[in-house]
Structure formats: structure tokens, C-alpha cells
Design an enzyme around this catalytic site. Structure first.
Site, mmCIF file in Angstrom:
data_model
loop_
_atom_site.group_PDB
_atom_site.id
_atom_site.type_symbol
_atom_site.label_atom_id
_atom_site.label_comp_id
_atom_site.label_asym_id
_atom_site.label_seq_id
_atom_site.Cartn_x
_atom_site.Cartn_y
_atom_site.Cartn_z
ATOM 1 N N ASP A 393 -43.735 -1.374 61.469
ATOM 2 C CA ASP A 393 -43.596 0.031 61.076
ATOM 3 C C ASP A 393 -44.867 0.568 60.447
ATOM 4 O OD1 ASP A 393 -43.033 -1.883 59.019
ATOM 5 O OD2 ASP A 393 -42.396 -0.243 57.725
ATOM 6 N N GLU A 394 -45.041 1.842 60.586
ATOM 7 C CA GLU A 394 -46.011 2.626 59.810
ATOM 8 C C GLU A 394 -47.425 2.044 59.786
ATOM 9 O OE1 GLU A 394 -42.950 4.621 56.620
ATOM 10 O OE2 GLU A 394 -43.609 2.594 56.195
ATOM 11 N N ALA A 395 -47.892 1.555 60.932
ATOM 12 C CA ALA A 395 -49.291 1.105 61.016
ATOM 13 C C ALA A 395 -50.127 2.318 61.440
ATOM 14 C CB ALA A 395 -49.412 -0.047 62.005
#
Ligand code: TNX
Length: 613
Positions: A393-395
């Protein structure tokens, strides 16, 4: 529908100079500031409170409790009135999650006798379930409840756990038959027997949650239950990275999962603020990367032995641990420990805030894949379950193509370890690998990219942020938690359908549900419990019960009936105004202790932690 049990405990006021011996015998729950009071029941089944007020000289009690003699007299009158009302037994249908089929037989109530025996099939896993049942029942009943294994277990006045080998009940189903002559739980697997035991536990009076003997009538309502789960994956995620929670806290959370027939504990082991598991080949991950936490709270990490203890405790309760190593983002703590993994090879400062999306391990560096291989290899070796969660997530800082290539490589590493990969739904664009699972955490029910990955073969675990995120506040005044995905009261946690939630995803692609508890603002076990209860049972029911049983009106009644159990077990829960909590036989005086608000929030703690962003 849910009848007030006779055993609703009163919160003890810790400021009171009451009976210390009594206080010390109940399960210690220092964080909640209140716990179950002692109850003694007369042999005829009526219940008498051994209240602290009767255990100290009247003058002291008046002084300590701050009540007048008149108030005490009317309290005594209420107690006397309560004695006249026999306790209503739990009804067969009052189970959470709702069973598939319930057939009550009012003429067949069973009374557990002091000399009852637990007979169980001669199979080590079944015998372990029988041991678990005995351990659940012995403290409150005070009965010896010996366990005997035999080829053909029959109730014979006691309780039989029959491992039938019959596949009809599936991997986790069970059948429970309660008659005046005994109780029989039959299942094709030990997991099924275990779930049947949890049902049996809920059908006994709430006093069964006590940790010391109480002379009650241990009646089970007569009839039969046939029960099987709707989904194979029913989980909770606990974030031990933002704040660290020690082994005993995690074991208690596992107990909560077991009560509600959940079978997966997803541990979010790594994030920007902390790395929580010892890795022998990269030792600084834990010793350096594990040092901090959000708000500079104390850090910590699990040794290999700690982690194995958690895994074994869960396995004993038929719960599979799914370890998550969040990659390539959410890796600041790893970069502090090993700057060689950072894109610029420079160690960032430790991070104690709550922003997301700024850190990543360098996807262009071969050393990164050594790191991933070593870390996942060591964790896999300690993890008997099939799944390794790789985050994803959320890279935000990794370009899309580079990101997809990285995920594909990590998916291959997982496959080489002979494990199945799970990732947050952001990994959807990466190529399919066999048995790939995506964990959906969006808030809209629309995601063509995830739907497309499902068409390519992925299956889904549903954790919709706006229904299943247990770090969201219940209401605007909830003292901890976030609201970026909305407010999630009990009804919102309950009222959605996993099978039709995501557009373009067929029901068959859904493996189940999972409720994540992120802990940026959650710092203690009591706060964990406050966020889990009563929403955890709502998600558990979505995962277990057939859709045909779904109904808010019935659910809220059944769920509210569990309040006295949580009180007795010392579980700190949110006393949501949405639920018709049973009235105790005598009104519970408002606690004057400093810590707990039974309606508003969890125990107060010094210094609130900032929210997300
Ligand atoms: C989003 S959900 C995150 C977490 C935060 C959470 C707070 C997901 C996969 N990532 O990093 O802790 O929001 O609610």
C-alpha cells in the site's frame, strides 16, 4: 429477546476500600479501571451479589461509597427484589455469529452437574479441544470436568466431543445437540469442534466468564444447532508497528477472535515507525528499527520465540497467523537500520509521526531482493500458515511500472517459499500468480483495476475502509481513532454484504472479510478492546453467518446480550447507544473511578496521540 442474565456484574470502584481479597481474585484488568464484582448464587438458582458493600462495615461502606444510609437501604431492597426473580437462561438462538440453523427444544434444557465428564474422540487435536473446553468451564463452575478420550464418545450425562470424520460439515462446521441427558458436539474436524465449544460457552450464563467459582445453575438451552461458516477467511489485522503490543496483549486479542469464530490473525509487523520481528540475518531491523513508535512511545519487537509463542497460541485456537512485511513503502524503520536499502543509501531519521507514503526500499538495488528473500524466508520458517502478506500500500514515490515489477518479483519470492501471497489491493496491477489474494481496503465499492485482477484469477479479502476499519471512530466524540474513511458505528460495521460489495467482482471470488485495527492512536490493550468491541463481532458475523440470517434488529439484540459477558471478562468495550444493553437486576451505579467511561470512551490516558496526517 435477550433476557437479562442474573449475573451482570457491577463495576468495582477502584477508589473504594472494599474487599481486597475479592478484588485480587478476579482477572486483573488494570487498564480498564473496572472489573467484575463477585457474585454468589444460592443453590436454587437465584443469585446473590457478594457486593463490597456487604463485605465491609456499614460505616466504612457509607463513607467509602459516598452514599447515605437511606440509599444503601434502597439498594438492599433492590437486591432483595432481584432475589425473587429467577435468572432467565440464555436462549438457543442468542449466539454471535448467528448459526446456520437453530432448532430450540424448550423441554430439553441441560443442567451441567458437578460430576460431569467430558468425553472426546481419541484424536490429539480433538483431545486438545476438550482440554480447552474444560479450561473454559472449570474456573467459574469449580467442577473438575475430567476429560476422557474414547473411540465412540457419548454424552452419558456430560459433554461429548465427537470427531466424526464426516465431511458434510466442512472444514469448520459443527453440530450441537443439547438434551436433558447431555450435550454432544459433532464435527468432521477439530476446528469444527472448537467452534462448537465457543457456541456452547455463549449458551451458558455470563457468569461462566468469571475466573473464580460461583455456585450458579449451569443450564444450557435444549435443542440443536447446525452451523458452518459462509467464508473460509475471517480475520482481524493488528498493527503492532505504529504502537508495539507485547505477547500477552496479542494472546488476549487471539482469545477475542476465538470467541467469535474468527480464524485469521494478520499481524502488521513492519512500518515506518517500527520493525517488530527479529530477523537473524538482518539483526539491526529489530534492534535499531524496532526502537521507536508513534509519538515516541516505547518501541519493541518480538523475538523468534515470542513470535512462535503467538503462532502456537493461535494455532491451538484454530487461528492462522498471517505475517505482513509491508513493501516497498512503509519501510522507514528498515531504512534507519540498513541505509544500503534506501534509494540514496542515506539513513533517514527515525519516524514517530503518522504521515504515510514517503519511504521505500530501492527497487533498483539487488540488495533489496536479498533483504526481501532473507526476511520472508525467516518469517516463513516460523509460520505454519500458507500466507505471507507483502503489504504494497501507499508506495506513492515509486513509479507505477517500477512498482509492478517490484511486486512481481516479491510474489515470485513468496512462491519459491511455497507460500501464497496476499497484498493490499494496490498490488492488483502486478501479474497474476497462483492463489494470489488481494485485500481490498477502498471506500467506494468501485475499483476496475481490482476487478480486472480478479478476472485474471486473484481472490479477495474484503476490508472496506468505510465499514471494516476498526481504527475509525464510532462517533464524532470518540476520543481515539481516525475519520478519514468515515465514522463507523456498530450498524455501519454490520450492514454491508461482502458478496456484492465490489462492483464487477463475483461472489465466488470473495474469500472472506477482515477487520484491520491500525494503531496510530491506539496505545493500550484497553484501547484495542474499546475499538474491537462491539464491532469485531459484527465483522465476525458477516464472515460466518449465512446471508439469510442477516438482520440488524436481531443482531443488535443478540450482541447487546454479550455486554454482561464482556463486563465479567473485564473487556473494555464501547457501550454504544445503538444497542439495547440488558438492564442489570439492580442498576449499576455510575463508576466514580477515574479511568473509564462506559459510554463515551476507553480509559483515559495521558497525552493523546495525534491522528493520521
Ligand atoms: C491507511 S489501509 C493505511 C495505513 C494507515 C491507515 C490508517 C492501508 C493499507 N494503509 O497505513 O495506518 O490508513 O487508517
Amino acid at each position: 429477546m435477550s433476557a437479562p442474565p442474573d449475573t451482570t456484574p457491577e463495576p468495582l470502584d477502584p477508589t473504594r476500600s472494599g474487599n481486597l481479597a475479592e478484588l485480587s481474585e478476579v482477572t486483573p484488568t488494570p487498564a480498564t479501571g473496572y472489573t467484575a464484582a463477585d457474585h454468589i448464587a444460592a443453590g436454587d438458582g437465584t443469585s446473590v451479589r457478594a457486593d463490597t458493600e456487604t463485605a465491609v462495615p456499614a460505616d466504612d461502606a457509607v463513607q467509602a461509597a459516598g452514599r447515605t444510609a437511606g440509599e444503601l437501604a434502597s439498594a438492599a431492597e433492590r437486591e432483595a427484589a432481584a432475589l425473587l426473580a429467577p435468572p432467565a437462561p440464555v436462549r438457543l438462538g442468542e449466539v454471535v455469529p448467528a448459526p446456520e440453523r437453530v432448532e430450540p427444544d424448550a423441554a430439553a434444557d441441560y443442567l451441567l452437574a458437578a460430576d460431569a465428564v467430558i468425553r472426546v474422540s481419541a484424536d490429539p487435536a480433538a483431545v486438545a479441544v476438550a482440554g480447552h473446553l474444560a479450561a473454559l468451564l472449570r474456573p467459574a463452575t469449580g467442577y473438575p470436568l475430567p476429560v476422557t478420550d474414547t473411540a465412540t464418545p457419548v454424552p452419558a450425562g456430560g459433554i461429548a466431543l465427537d470427531l466424526t470424520g464426516d465431511a458434510a460439515l466442512g472444514a469448520e462446521g459443527y453440530r450441537l445437540d443439547i438434551t436433558t441427558d447431555g450435550v454432544r458436539i459433532a464435527a468432521g474436524t477439530a476446528a469444527g469442534l472448537f467452534h462448537g465449544v465457543q457456541t456452547l460457552r455463549q449458551l451458558l450464563p455470563a457468569a461462566v466468564e468469571r475466573s473464580t467459582p460461583v455456585a450458579a445453575r449451569w443450564v444450557l438451552p435444549g435443542g440443536s444447532i447446525l452451523d458452518r461458516p459462509r467464508y473460509p477467511h475471517r480475520g482481524v489485522m493488528l498493527d503492532v508497528a505504529r504502537h508495539f503490543f507485547g505477547v500477552t496483549d496479542v494472546l488476549r486479542v487471539i482469545d477475542h477472535l476465538a470467541r467469535y469464530k474468527l480464524n485469521r490473525l494478520h499481524l502488521h509487523l513492519t512500518d515506518d515507525q517500527g520493525w517488530r520481528i527479529a530477523i537473524d540475518s538482518w539483526p539491526r531491523l529489530a534492534t535499531v528499527g524496532g526502537a521507536g513508535a508513534v509519538g515516541d512511545a516505547p518501541g519493541g519487537y518480538y523475538s523468534r520465540a515470542d513470535y512462535q509463542r503467538i503462532v502456537a497460541y493461535a494455532a491451538d485456537r484454530h487461528i492462522t497467523v498471517i505475517p505482513e512485511v509491508d513493501l516497498p513503502g512503509h519501510t522507514n524503520a528498515a531504512l534507519v537500520a540498513y541505509p544500503e536499502l534506501a534509494p540514496d543509501r542515506v539513513a533517514p531519521p527515525p519516524y514517530a509521526g503518522t504521515e504515510v507514503g514517503f519511504s521505500y526500499v530501492d527497487p533498483a538495488n539487488e540488495r533489496t531482493y536479498d533483504f526481501v528473500t532473507d526476511v520472508l524466508g525467516e518469517i516463513a520458517a516460523l509460520t505454519p500458515g500458507r500466507w505471507l502478506h507483502i503489504g504494497g500500500d501507499e508506495a506513492f514515490k515509486v513509479p507505477a511500472e517500477v512498482y509492478a515489477g517490484f511486486v512481481e518479483r516479491v510474489q515470485r519470492i513468496v512462491a519459491e517459499l511455497d507460500r501464497d501471497v496476499i497484498g493490499w489491493h494496490q498490488i492488483a496491477p502486478a501479474a497474476h500468480v497462483d492463489r494470489r489474494v488481494l485485500q481490498w481496503w477502498g471506500t467506494t465499492g468501485e475499483d476496475p483495476v481490482t476487478a480486472e485482477a480478479v478476472r485474471r484469477g486473484a481472490r479477495l479479502v474484503l476490508s472496506p475502509g468505510n465499514h471494516a476499519y476498526l481504527d475509525m471512530k464510532y462517533a464524532p466524540d470518540t476520543p481515539i481513532g481516525h475519520d478519514w474513511a468515515g465514522l463507523i458505528d456498530v450498524r455501519r460495521a454490520y450492514d454491508w454484504d461482502p458478496a456484492s460489495h465490489l462492483t464487477g467482482v463475483p461472489a465466488e471470488a470473495v474469500l472472506g472479510v477482515e477487520a484491520p485495527l491500525w494503531t496510530e492512536s491506539v496505545t493500550t490493550l484497553a484501547e484495542i478492546e474499546f475499538m474491537l468491541f462491539p464491532r469485531l463481532p459484527a465483522i465476525a458475523e458477516l464472515g460466518w453467518s449465512p446471508r439469510s440470517t442477516h438482520g440488524w434488529v436481531s443482531f443488535r439484540e443478540r450482541l447487546a446480550g454479550h455486554g454482561p459477558r464482556w463486563d465479567t471478562a473485564g473487556i473494555a468495550y464501547h457501550r454504544s447507544p445503538e444497542l439495547p444493553w440488558p438492564q442489570p437486576a439492580t442498576p449499576i451505579p455510575a463508576p466514580r473511578g477515574p479511568a473509564v467511561s462506559r459510554s463515551g470512551g476507553p480509559p483515559a490516558r495521558p497525552g493523546a496521540t495525534p491522528g493520521r496526517g
